[in-house]
Design a protein around this motif. Structure first.
Motif, PDB file in Angstrom:
ATOM      1  N   UNK A 240       4.930  12.628   2.894  1.00 49.19           N
ATOM      2  CA  UNK A 240       6.228  13.252   2.656  1.00 49.19           C
ATOM      3  C   UNK A 240       6.576  12.967   1.202  1.00 49.19           C
ATOM      4  N   UNK A 241       6.345  13.957   0.334  1.00 46.06           N
ATOM      5  CA  UNK A 241       6.552  13.747  -1.092  1.00 46.06           C
ATOM      6  C   UNK A 241       8.033  13.669  -1.459  1.00 46.06           C
ATOM      7  N   UNK A 242       8.919  14.121  -0.560  1.00 39.72           N
ATOM      8  CA  UNK A 242      10.353  14.012  -0.840  1.00 39.72           C
ATOM      9  C   UNK A 242      10.824  12.564  -0.749  1.00 39.72           C
ATOM     10  N   UNK A 243      10.223  11.812   0.167  1.00 46.70           N
ATOM     11  CA  UNK A 243      10.631  10.416   0.368  1.00 46.70           C
ATOM     12  C   UNK A 243       9.573   9.418  -0.080  1.00 46.70           C
ATOM     13  N   UNK A 244       8.410   9.924  -0.554  1.00 48.36           N
ATOM     14  CA  UNK A 244       7.297   9.066  -0.947  1.00 48.36           C
ATOM     15  C   UNK A 244       6.863   8.153   0.201  1.00 48.36           C
ATOM     16  N   UNK A 245       6.673   8.754   1.366  1.00 53.29           N
ATOM     17  CA  UNK A 245       6.181   8.039   2.539  1.00 53.29           C
ATOM     18  C   UNK A 245       4.834   8.635   2.942  1.00 53.29           C
ATOM     19  N   UNK A 246       3.843   7.772   3.101  1.00 54.58           N
ATOM     20  CA  UNK A 246       2.505   8.179   3.519  1.00 54.58           C
ATOM     21  C   UNK A 246       2.271   7.625   4.919  1.00 54.58           C
ATOM     22  N   UNK A 261      -6.790   2.321  17.757  1.00 54.13           N
ATOM     23  CA  UNK A 261      -6.235   3.169  16.701  1.00 54.13           C
ATOM     24  C   UNK A 261      -5.068   2.462  16.016  1.00 54.13           C
ATOM     25  N   UNK A 262      -4.952   2.681  14.718  1.00 50.30           N
ATOM     26  CA  UNK A 262      -3.872   2.110  13.922  1.00 50.30           C
ATOM     27  C   UNK A 262      -3.060   3.207  13.281  1.00 50.30           C
ATOM     28  N   UNK A 263      -1.759   2.999  13.207  1.00 47.07           N
ATOM     29  CA  UNK A 263      -0.858   3.860  12.446  1.00 47.07           C
ATOM     30  C   UNK A 263      -0.206   3.009  11.380  1.00 47.07           C
ATOM     31  N   UNK A 264      -0.392   3.412  10.126  1.00 51.49           N
ATOM     32  CA  UNK A 264       0.172   2.671   9.001  1.00 51.49           C
ATOM     33  C   UNK A 264       1.117   3.579   8.254  1.00 51.49           C
ATOM     34  N   UNK A 265       2.382   3.176   8.175  1.00 50.01           N
ATOM     35  CA  UNK A 265       3.390   3.917   7.424  1.00 50.01           C
ATOM     36  C   UNK A 265       3.650   3.194   6.121  1.00 50.01           C
ATOM     37  N   UNK A 266       3.395   3.893   5.008  1.00 50.32           N
ATOM     38  CA  UNK A 266       3.542   3.336   3.677  1.00 50.32           C
ATOM     39  C   UNK A 266       4.787   3.915   3.022  1.00 50.32           C
ATOM     40  N   UNK A 267       5.689   3.062   2.588  1.00 48.04           N
ATOM     41  CA  UNK A 267       6.907   3.487   1.906  1.00 48.04           C
ATOM     42  C   UNK A 267       6.880   2.977   0.478  1.00 48.04           C
ATOM     43  N   UNK A 268       6.949   3.869  -0.472  1.00 47.99           N
ATOM     44  CA  UNK A 268       6.840   3.476  -1.876  1.00 47.99           C
ATOM     45  C   UNK A 268       8.026   2.627  -2.300  1.00 47.99           C
TER      46      UNK A 268
END
Length: 269
Positions: A240-246, A261-268
């Motif tokens: 999400x380039x609006x919030x810089x979340x991958x 399985x892993x889910x990794x949420x990256x917040x800039x």
């Protein structure tokens, strides 16, 4: 080869002078035309501080030798979108000798930080015209162009199951659209995991190289471990380039098999 089309019988209601008449499409009569939008739900992506557009198709089960024009309206009580955020044509035309008409809905980024809903319908009261579904829901959503270089930096990571919290560094890879992520899975701060953003700035999907090209670390029990997305049950990874979340979805694979399985949420940061 024969292709068999199965038509569902649809009941529809037309209001006239305060009374309702029911028209039923029987799927066999040459005197009837079944009308419907091509989808029940659409997404209208609107670039941040800019505009977007969406093509909505009206389908007809029959072809006519003249143009057919249908009125289009917004169902305000079923819409949350501000009229300033969209433009809907008042009519749609199915051209002569065609069974499809296309209306273009425009979106404008006016207060679209949160997605909005726009519900539209078409009207018909001509003899023999009935509809399968004369309503479509359009999700009006703000999107930001994805640019690899704007995603470089430090991220706070939240991994589930867990949850586990750690820090990930995003660096530029050799390819123009490659991100190299250090410390994914929090097993080695020097690990280097490659992901790729789309070359289309409007595409938010993130892809991975073949897993054997994405070495993660050496597991003390199982040996070499890799970041692997071959499991079809995994949700797509995205940005999400609006919030810089991958958001990354993957498994870690070793010679003996794969971890959960892993889910990794990256917040800039």
């Amino acid at each position: 080869m024969k292709t068999i089309f199965k038509l569902l019988i649809a009941s529809v209601f037309f209001a006239s002078c305060g009374e309702a008449d029911t028209a039923v499409y029987d799927g066999t009569s040459d005197s009837q035309t079944l009308l419907s939008f091509s989808n029940a739900v659409y997404t209208l992506p609107v670039l941040v501080n800019a505009t977007g557009e969406l093509e909505v198709t009206l389908n007809s089960s029959t072809v006519s030798n003249v143009d057919r024009v249908f009125n289009i309206s917004v169902i305000s009580e079923e819409s949350s979108a501000d009229p300033a955020t969209y433009s809907v044509p008042s009519t749609v035309t199915i051209p002569a000798n065609s069974n499809k008409g296309v209306l273009v809905v425009h979106g404008m980024d006016v207060g679209l930080e949160d997605p909005k809903v726009l519900t539209i319908s078409f009207a018909t009261n001509a003899d023999g015209q009935v509809f399968d579904a004369n309503k479509a829901i359009i999700n009006v959503t703000q999107v930001c162009p994805v640019d690899r270089d704007s995603l470089l930096g430090t991220y706070a990571a939240v991994e589930t199951p867990g949850p586990y919290n750690y820090t990930v560094i995003a660096e530029a890879g050799d390819a123009p659209n490659e991100l190299v992520l250090r410390n994914i899975w929090d097993v080695d701060p020097n690990s280097r995991t490659s992901v790729f953003v789309s070359e289309d700035p409007n595409n938010t999907v993130i892809t991975f190289p073949p897993y054997l090209d994405n070495f993660l670390y050496v597991n003390a029990t199982y040996g070499n471990a890799y970041v692997d997305v071959r499991d079809a049950a995994l949700d797509p990874s995205s940005v999400d380039a609006c919030t810089n979340v991958i958001t990354l979805n993957f498994r870690v694979t070793v010679a003996a098999g794969s971890f959960d399985a892993s889910k990794v949420v990256l917040t800039k940061q």
